[in-house]
Design a protein around this motif. Structure first.
Motif, PDB file in Angstrom:
ATOM      1  N   ASN A   1       0.802  -1.226   0.000  1.00 58.81           N
ATOM      2  CA  ASN A   1       0.000   0.000   0.000  1.00 58.81           C
ATOM      3  C   ASN A   1       0.836   1.277   0.000  1.00 58.81           C
ATOM      4  O   ASN A   1       0.396   2.323   0.490  1.00 58.81           O
ATOM      5  CB  ASN A   1      -0.970   0.014   1.193  1.00 58.81           C
ATOM      6  CG  ASN A   1      -1.914  -1.166   1.186  1.00 58.81           C
ATOM      7  OD1 ASN A   1      -1.879  -2.017   2.067  1.00 58.81           O
ATOM      8  ND2 ASN A   1      -2.750  -1.256   0.164  1.00 58.81           N
ATOM      9  N   VAL A   2       2.059   1.193  -0.558  1.00 54.67           N
ATOM     10  CA  VAL A   2       2.884   2.390  -0.662  1.00 54.67           C
ATOM     11  C   VAL A   2       2.350   3.264  -1.794  1.00 54.67           C
ATOM     12  O   VAL A   2       1.597   2.794  -2.650  1.00 54.67           O
ATOM     13  CB  VAL A   2       4.358   2.025  -0.930  1.00 54.67           C
ATOM     14  CG1 VAL A   2       4.919   1.183   0.215  1.00 54.67           C
ATOM     15  CG2 VAL A   2       4.514   1.291  -2.261  1.00 54.67           C
ATOM     16  N   PRO A   3       2.705   4.547  -1.827  1.00 51.38           N
ATOM     17  CA  PRO A   3       2.267   5.393  -2.938  1.00 51.38           C
ATOM     18  C   PRO A   3       2.704   4.804  -4.277  1.00 51.38           C
ATOM     19  O   PRO A   3       3.850   4.377  -4.442  1.00 51.38           O
ATOM     20  CB  PRO A   3       2.955   6.729  -2.660  1.00 51.38           C
ATOM     21  CG  PRO A   3       3.117   6.751  -1.166  1.00 51.38           C
ATOM     22  CD  PRO A   3       3.417   5.333  -0.790  1.00 51.38           C
ATOM     23  N   CYS A   4       1.756   4.775  -5.232  1.00 55.56           N
ATOM     24  CA  CYS A   4       2.010   4.173  -6.541  1.00 55.56           C
ATOM     25  C   CYS A   4       1.438   5.058  -7.643  1.00 55.56           C
ATOM     26  O   CYS A   4       0.643   5.971  -7.397  1.00 55.56           O
ATOM     27  CB  CYS A   4       1.357   2.789  -6.632  1.00 55.56           C
ATOM     28  SG  CYS A   4       2.156   1.495  -5.643  1.00 55.56           S
ATOM     29  N   VAL A   5       1.838   4.750  -8.856  1.00 56.25           N
ATOM     30  CA  VAL A   5       1.252   5.342 -10.053  1.00 56.25           C
ATOM     31  C   VAL A   5       0.764   4.198 -10.930  1.00 56.25           C
ATOM     32  O   VAL A   5       1.507   3.254 -11.202  1.00 56.25           O
ATOM     33  CB  VAL A   5       2.273   6.205 -10.822  1.00 56.25           C
ATOM     34  CG1 VAL A   5       1.683   6.675 -12.151  1.00 56.25           C
ATOM     35  CG2 VAL A   5       2.699   7.405  -9.984  1.00 56.25           C
ATOM     36  N   LEU A   6      -0.494   4.262 -11.353  1.00 57.46           N
ATOM     37  CA  LEU A   6      -1.045   3.295 -12.296  1.00 57.46           C
ATOM     38  C   LEU A   6      -0.982   3.915 -13.687  1.00 57.46           C
ATOM     39  O   LEU A   6      -1.531   4.996 -13.921  1.00 57.46           O
ATOM     40  CB  LEU A   6      -2.489   2.947 -11.954  1.00 57.46           C
ATOM     41  CG  LEU A   6      -3.202   2.031 -12.965  1.00 57.46           C
ATOM     42  CD1 LEU A   6      -2.591   0.634 -12.972  1.00 57.46           C
ATOM     43  CD2 LEU A   6      -4.702   1.968 -12.672  1.00 57.46           C
ATOM     44  N   GLU A   7      -0.304   3.229 -14.613  1.00 58.65           N
ATOM     45  CA  GLU A   7      -0.200   3.712 -15.986  1.00 58.65           C
ATOM     46  C   GLU A   7      -0.977   2.779 -16.910  1.00 58.65           C
ATOM     47  O   GLU A   7      -0.863   1.556 -16.811  1.00 58.65           O
ATOM     48  CB  GLU A   7       1.261   3.758 -16.437  1.00 58.65           C
ATOM     49  CG  GLU A   7       2.118   4.751 -15.681  1.00 58.65           C
ATOM     50  CD  GLU A   7       3.550   4.736 -16.178  1.00 58.65           C
ATOM     51  OE1 GLU A   7       3.818   4.118 -17.230  1.00 58.65           O
ATOM     52  OE2 GLU A   7       4.417   5.325 -15.501  1.00 58.65           O
ATOM     53  N   LYS A   8      -1.741   3.362 -17.797  1.00 55.77           N
ATOM     54  CA  LYS A   8      -2.484   2.574 -18.779  1.00 55.77           C
ATOM     55  C   LYS A   8      -1.504   1.883 -19.721  1.00 55.77           C
ATOM     56  O   LYS A   8      -0.522   2.479 -20.172  1.00 55.77           O
ATOM     57  CB  LYS A   8      -3.416   3.477 -19.573  1.00 55.77           C
ATOM     58  CG  LYS A   8      -4.254   2.752 -20.634  1.00 55.77           C
ATOM     59  CD  LYS A   8      -5.142   3.727 -21.369  1.00 55.77           C
ATOM     60  CE  LYS A   8      -5.944   3.051 -22.468  1.00 55.77           C
ATOM     61  NZ  LYS A   8      -6.878   2.039 -21.928  1.00 55.77           N
ATOM     62  N   MET A   9      -1.729   0.606 -19.997  1.00 54.93           N
ATOM     63  CA  MET A   9      -0.897  -0.102 -20.968  1.00 54.93           C
ATOM     64  C   MET A   9      -1.251   0.370 -22.369  1.00 54.93           C
ATOM     65  O   MET A   9      -2.430   0.438 -22.735  1.00 54.93           O
ATOM     66  CB  MET A   9      -1.086  -1.613 -20.837  1.00 54.93           C
ATOM     67  CG  MET A   9      -0.473  -2.192 -19.570  1.00 54.93           C
ATOM     68  SD  MET A   9      -0.525  -4.008 -19.531  1.00 54.93           S
ATOM     69  CE  MET A   9       0.585  -4.381 -20.891  1.00 54.93           C
ATOM     70  N   LEU A  10      -0.227   0.697 -23.140  1.00 52.61           N
ATOM     71  CA  LEU A  10      -0.413   1.250 -24.468  1.00 52.61           C
ATOM     72  C   LEU A  10       0.187   0.317 -25.519  1.00 52.61           C
ATOM     73  O   LEU A  10       1.075  -0.489 -25.207  1.00 52.61           O
ATOM     74  CB  LEU A  10       0.261   2.631 -24.550  1.00 52.61           C
ATOM     75  CG  LEU A  10      -0.291   3.677 -23.574  1.00 52.61           C
ATOM     76  CD1 LEU A  10       0.567   4.932 -23.616  1.00 52.61           C
ATOM     77  CD2 LEU A  10      -1.740   4.016 -23.901  1.00 52.61           C
ATOM     78  N   PRO A  11      -0.278   0.394 -26.768  1.00 54.21           N
ATOM     79  CA  PRO A  11       0.264  -0.474 -27.836  1.00 54.21           C
ATOM     80  C   PRO A  11       1.682  -0.053 -28.206  1.00 54.21           C
ATOM     81  O   PRO A  11       1.890   0.854 -29.013  1.00 54.21           O
ATOM     82  CB  PRO A  11      -0.713  -0.264 -28.994  1.00 54.21           C
ATOM     83  CG  PRO A  11      -1.302   1.092 -28.757  1.00 54.21           C
ATOM     84  CD  PRO A  11      -1.369   1.263 -27.263  1.00 54.21           C
ATOM     85  N   LEU A  12       2.649  -0.717 -27.598  1.00 57.21           N
ATOM     86  CA  LEU A  12       4.049  -0.317 -27.708  1.00 57.21           C
ATOM     87  C   LEU A  12       4.679  -0.880 -28.980  1.00 57.21           C
ATOM     88  O   LEU A  12       4.596  -2.075 -29.252  1.00 57.21           O
ATOM     89  CB  LEU A  12       4.812  -0.810 -26.474  1.00 57.21           C
ATOM     90  CG  LEU A  12       6.292  -0.491 -26.395  1.00 57.21           C
ATOM     91  CD1 LEU A  12       6.504   1.014 -26.298  1.00 57.21           C
ATOM     92  CD2 LEU A  12       6.911  -1.182 -25.173  1.00 57.21           C
TER      93      LEU A  12
END
Length: 396
Positions: free
Chosen positions: A182-193
């Motif tokens: 439960n530490v501070p996090c960032v959720l990034e959307k998965m993109l078509p790489l």
């Protein structure tokens, strides 16, 4: 910095000395570059066998927040840099109150926190992946479904793929955040790489800025494996966008030093920024053999207040990262690890081996790199694939 620290000069009655916080391989290559230009060097690192400490004029073996160690570093050095972004920012602030420090503590602090980093990119007008900061249960519950599937990343202390979990559902997201304590996090959307690339700039205290060519990067298991740098490796339009974005990020920080910014190249040609490193970078190691100035020489120049000139790449290049996985565990006689096939690799044209002086190999540990240069991209790639086969590195 009011005036340059010139090579070979005397400063406060002692030879001009440049200091570095951290004793890893990036510090080692900085030390080599500084010494080649005529500077004395000092390294602060707690490890008695640190790669940089082993080759420096002075090794201050203390913790990064040790007051006596910091005082000794200040006493010896005319200016101080860092070789990794997780040096405690308060230590850099202490040093910066008494000596020129580049990069500044404020820049390093932003790079240490993904949320602050993303906010800086947005302020600079640089495109980023859709994301959300998660620090509380309420923020977790408020995450939009449009961010899934995504990658949950710890805000602090994540590198080389560590502190990252891929999630597809809200249930998986909640479980992943719990797994990360439960530490501070960032959720990034998965993109078509489609590909990954990076840009390295060097900026002086006077605002002068230069850059290396855009580097095409291949990662495996979150760790850089191969960097390719030659005309056409990255499409020209996207390369120009990456250089402009990196320069904007450096300007926005009023940055001094060497800065690397990593990008995702998406299907369709869109470019989004991933993260930055306030130091020389693994993807810039090819500059040691393919350019008329290396990233480490530019680190010395920015720290010492010397003029910056635009570096020139004189040869196409590919860099292979050498991880501890390449070292067999024991010899047939059981007498310890054996070395990879260096003799066969170095018999190939245009190969340049750089080992970091680490005394033990283990899976995933960066032990060195191999630069391959040649007259054409095709020749370099052919040689690099031969070297990879000899070393047991997967073809690319």
């Amino acid at each position: 910095m009011s005036r340059a620290v010139l090579p070979g000069a005397m400063v406060n009655g002692q030879p001009a000395t440049l200091g570095v916080m951290g004793g890893g391989q990036l510090g080692r290559m900085f030390v080599h570059a500084a010494q080649a230009m005529g500077y004395f060097t000092a390294v602060l690192d707690p490890d008695a066998a640190s790669p940089a400490g082993l080759v420096s004029h002075h090794h201050i073996q203390t913790d990064y927040l040790d007051e006596q160690g910091l005082a000794q570093l200040m006493q010896r050095c005319a200016a101080i840099t860092t070789e990794f972004e997780n040096v405690p920012a308060p230590a850099l602030m202490t040093l910066g109150a008494h000596r020129p420090v580049a990069p500044a503590a404020e820049s390093v602090a932003i790079a240490q926190d993904r949320a602050a980093e993303k906010a800086h990119f947005v302020r600079c007008g640089v495109p980023v992946a859709p994301h959300a900061v998660i620090e509380t249960a309420a923020q977790l519950a408020a995450v939009g479904d449009d961010l899934l599937p995504g990658i949950l990343k710890t805000s602090r202390m994540g590198y080389d793929g560590k502190g990252q979990i891929r999630v597809k559902t809200r249930e998986a997201l909640a479980a992943a955040w719990a797994e990360l304590k439960n530490v501070p996090c960032v959720l990034e959307k998965m993109l078509p790489l489609q590909a990954e690339c990076s840009v390295i700039v060097a900026r002086g205290a006077d605002g002068q800025m230069v850059n290396f060519p855009v580097q095409l990067n291949l990662h495996r298991d979150g760790i850089l494996a191969v960097t390719s740098v030659y005309e056409g490796a990255v499409p020209a339009d996207e390369a120009a966008q990456a250089v402009a974005a990196t320069r904007a990020i450096a300007e926005g920080l009023n940055y001094v030093g060497v800065l690397c910014v990593e990008f995702f190249l998406l299907e369709g040609g869109q470019l989004v920024v991933n993260e930055m490193a306030p130091r020389p970078h693994n993807s810039g190691h090819y500059t040691m053999n393919a350019c008329d100035q290396s990233q480490f020489e530019l680190q010395v120049r920015t720290l010492a207040g010397l003029p910056l000139t635009q570096p020139r790449q004189h040869s196409p290049a590919i860099m292979l990262n050498l991880l501890g996985d390449l070292w067999p565990e024991v010899t047939p006689t059981g007498k310890g690890p054996t070395s990879p096939a260096w003799a066969q690799v170095l018999a190939l044209p245009g190969t340049h081996l750089h080992l970091y002086g680490k005394l033990s190999a283990r899976p995933g540990r960066k032990m060195g790199h191999l630069n391959i240069t040649g007259a054409s991209p095709e020749a370099v790639r052919a040689t690099a694939l031969q070297a990879a086969a000899l070393l047991g590195i997967e073809a690319f």
